[in-house]
Write a protein that holds these residues in place. Structure first.
Motif, PDB file in Angstrom:
ATOM      1  N   UNK A   5      32.140  52.265 -27.976  1.00  0.00           N
ATOM      2  CA  UNK A   5      31.010  52.727 -27.559  1.00  0.00           C
ATOM      3  C   UNK A   5      31.017  54.217 -27.575  1.00  0.00           C
ATOM      4  N   UNK A   6      31.880  55.017 -27.533  1.00  0.00           N
ATOM      5  CA  UNK A   6      32.110  56.434 -27.454  1.00  0.00           C
ATOM      6  C   UNK A   6      31.851  56.646 -28.870  1.00  0.00           C
ATOM      7  N   UNK A   7      32.410  56.205 -29.860  1.00  0.00           N
ATOM      8  CA  UNK A   7      32.222  56.486 -31.239  1.00  0.00           C
ATOM      9  C   UNK A   7      30.975  56.147 -31.711  1.00  0.00           C
ATOM     10  N   UNK A  10      24.200  54.497 -29.201  1.00  0.00           N
ATOM     11  CA  UNK A  10      23.250  53.675 -29.641  1.00  0.00           C
ATOM     12  C   UNK A  10      22.517  54.111 -30.970  1.00  0.00           C
ATOM     13  N   UNK A  11      22.392  55.346 -31.086  1.00  0.00           N
ATOM     14  CA  UNK A  11      21.713  55.988 -32.132  1.00  0.00           C
ATOM     15  C   UNK A  11      22.511  55.952 -33.586  1.00  0.00           C
ATOM     16  N   UNK A  12      23.800  55.899 -33.429  1.00  0.00           N
ATOM     17  CA  UNK A  12      24.836  55.800 -34.515  1.00  0.00           C
ATOM     18  C   UNK A  12      24.629  54.134 -34.902  1.00  0.00           C
ATOM     19  N   UNK A  13      24.743  53.292 -33.879  1.00  0.00           N
ATOM     20  CA  UNK A  13      24.657  51.854 -34.203  1.00  0.00           C
ATOM     21  C   UNK A  13      23.557  51.508 -34.867  1.00  0.00           C
ATOM     22  N   UNK A  14      22.422  51.999 -34.621  1.00  0.00           N
ATOM     23  CA  UNK A  14      21.177  51.788 -35.330  1.00  0.00           C
ATOM     24  C   UNK A  14      21.150  52.311 -36.811  1.00  0.00           C
ATOM     25  N   UNK A  15      21.655  53.428 -37.033  1.00  0.00           N
ATOM     26  CA  UNK A  15      21.843  54.029 -38.267  1.00  0.00           C
ATOM     27  C   UNK A  15      22.915  53.321 -39.181  1.00  0.00           C
ATOM     28  N   UNK A  16      23.991  52.941 -38.409  1.00  0.00           N
ATOM     29  CA  UNK A  16      24.959  52.206 -39.022  1.00  0.00           C
ATOM     30  C   UNK A  16      24.548  50.936 -39.443  1.00  0.00           C
ATOM     31  N   UNK A 133      25.951  44.834 -34.677  1.00  0.00           N
ATOM     32  CA  UNK A 133      24.906  43.741 -34.190  1.00  0.00           C
ATOM     33  C   UNK A 133      25.117  43.314 -32.642  1.00  0.00           C
ATOM     34  N   UNK A 134      26.654  43.184 -32.433  1.00  0.00           N
ATOM     35  CA  UNK A 134      27.109  42.837 -31.102  1.00  0.00           C
ATOM     36  C   UNK A 134      26.711  44.174 -30.061  1.00  0.00           C
ATOM     37  N   UNK A 135      27.164  45.257 -30.710  1.00  0.00           N
ATOM     38  CA  UNK A 135      26.806  46.504 -29.823  1.00  0.00           C
ATOM     39  C   UNK A 135      25.314  46.888 -29.646  1.00  0.00           C
ATOM     40  N   UNK A 136      24.419  46.469 -30.820  1.00  0.00           N
ATOM     41  CA  UNK A 136      23.176  46.751 -30.401  1.00  0.00           C
ATOM     42  C   UNK A 136      22.656  45.852 -29.213  1.00  0.00           C
ATOM     43  N   UNK A 137      23.050  44.771 -29.183  1.00  0.00           N
ATOM     44  CA  UNK A 137      22.836  43.882 -27.949  1.00  0.00           C
ATOM     45  C   UNK A 137      23.217  44.265 -26.720  1.00  0.00           C
ATOM     46  N   UNK A 138      24.466  44.802 -26.625  1.00  0.00           N
ATOM     47  CA  UNK A 138      24.949  45.357 -25.521  1.00  0.00           C
ATOM     48  C   UNK A 138      24.217  46.623 -25.057  1.00  0.00           C
ATOM     49  N   UNK A 139      23.876  47.420 -25.895  1.00  0.00           N
ATOM     50  CA  UNK A 139      23.025  48.503 -25.757  1.00  0.00           C
ATOM     51  C   UNK A 139      21.544  48.100 -25.109  1.00  0.00           C
ATOM     52  N   UNK A 140      20.909  46.973 -25.700  1.00  0.00           N
ATOM     53  CA  UNK A 140      19.832  46.450 -25.203  1.00  0.00           C
ATOM     54  C   UNK A 140      19.859  46.204 -23.670  1.00  0.00           C
ATOM     55  N   UNK A 141      21.035  45.330 -23.455  1.00  0.00           N
ATOM     56  CA  UNK A 141      21.387  44.883 -21.890  1.00  0.00           C
ATOM     57  C   UNK A 141      21.609  46.202 -21.226  1.00  0.00           C
ATOM     58  N   UNK A 142      22.176  47.413 -21.640  1.00  0.00           N
ATOM     59  CA  UNK A 142      22.449  48.375 -20.853  1.00  0.00           C
ATOM     60  C   UNK A 142      21.518  49.376 -20.674  1.00  0.00           C
ATOM     61  N   UNK A 143      20.489  49.665 -21.624  1.00  0.00           N
ATOM     62  CA  UNK A 143      19.427  50.792 -21.592  1.00  0.00           C
ATOM     63  C   UNK A 143      18.212  50.160 -21.528  1.00  0.00           C
TER      64      UNK A 143
END
Length: 161
Positions: A5-7, A10-16, A133-143
């Protein structure tokens, strides 16, 4: 998880996600055994069609984060559909792994030299896609927040007399 998550913020996750889905859309038409693109096979259009739903989810997530909005039922529905699409991603990952593992069975046949490099690239792209995809769902839950099932009409303005 925190290192990832540090690397991947959420923006990098969406772009990736967008870049990986775009590349996999191109590779969905590619035949590893033949080193050719097949545009007339209907099966090759499954991934690009499903990726449209993934793009919509990414857009909704981006919009909700930028506008500081809460989650809503249409976003919940999109996320649930994305869970099903993730099963297709897992299937494609396993299918690519099976194709790559069949390399030794066809040693006597003519296999293009690009078989292993592109096959490994596709395999890595599917693994990255599942991760983001998993990270995007995690960021949705957190943010954006969790889905509140008991009070779905909490933001509806009622008419007051």
């Amino acid at each position: 998880m925190n290192a990832i998550k540090g690397l991947l913020t959420w923006k990098r996750t969406l772009i990736t996600s967008i870049v990986v889905i775009f590349l996999l859309n191109i590779f969905s038409f590619y035949g590893l055994y033949t080193n050719k693109f097949y545009f007339f096979k209907i099966d090759n259009y499954l991934f690009p069609i499903l990726s449209i739903i993934h793009f919509v989810f990414l857009y909704v997530l981006w919009f909700k984060i930028n506008e500081h909005e809460l989650s809503d039922p249409p976003m919940r529905t999109l996320e649930y559909v994305l869970y099903g699409i993730s099963l297709v991603y897992i299937y494609k990952l396993v299918d690519t792994l099976i194709i790559l593992s069949s390399y030794s069975e066809f040693e006597n046949h003519i296999i293009p030299s690009s078989f292993l490099p592109i096959g490994v690239l596709i395999l890595v792209l599917y693994a990255i896609l599942l991760l983001v995809t998993f990270l995007a769902i995690v960021y949705r839950k957190e943010i954006v927040g969790t889905y509140i099932f008991d009070d779905m009409n909490q933001h509806v303005d009622h008419w007051n007399n």
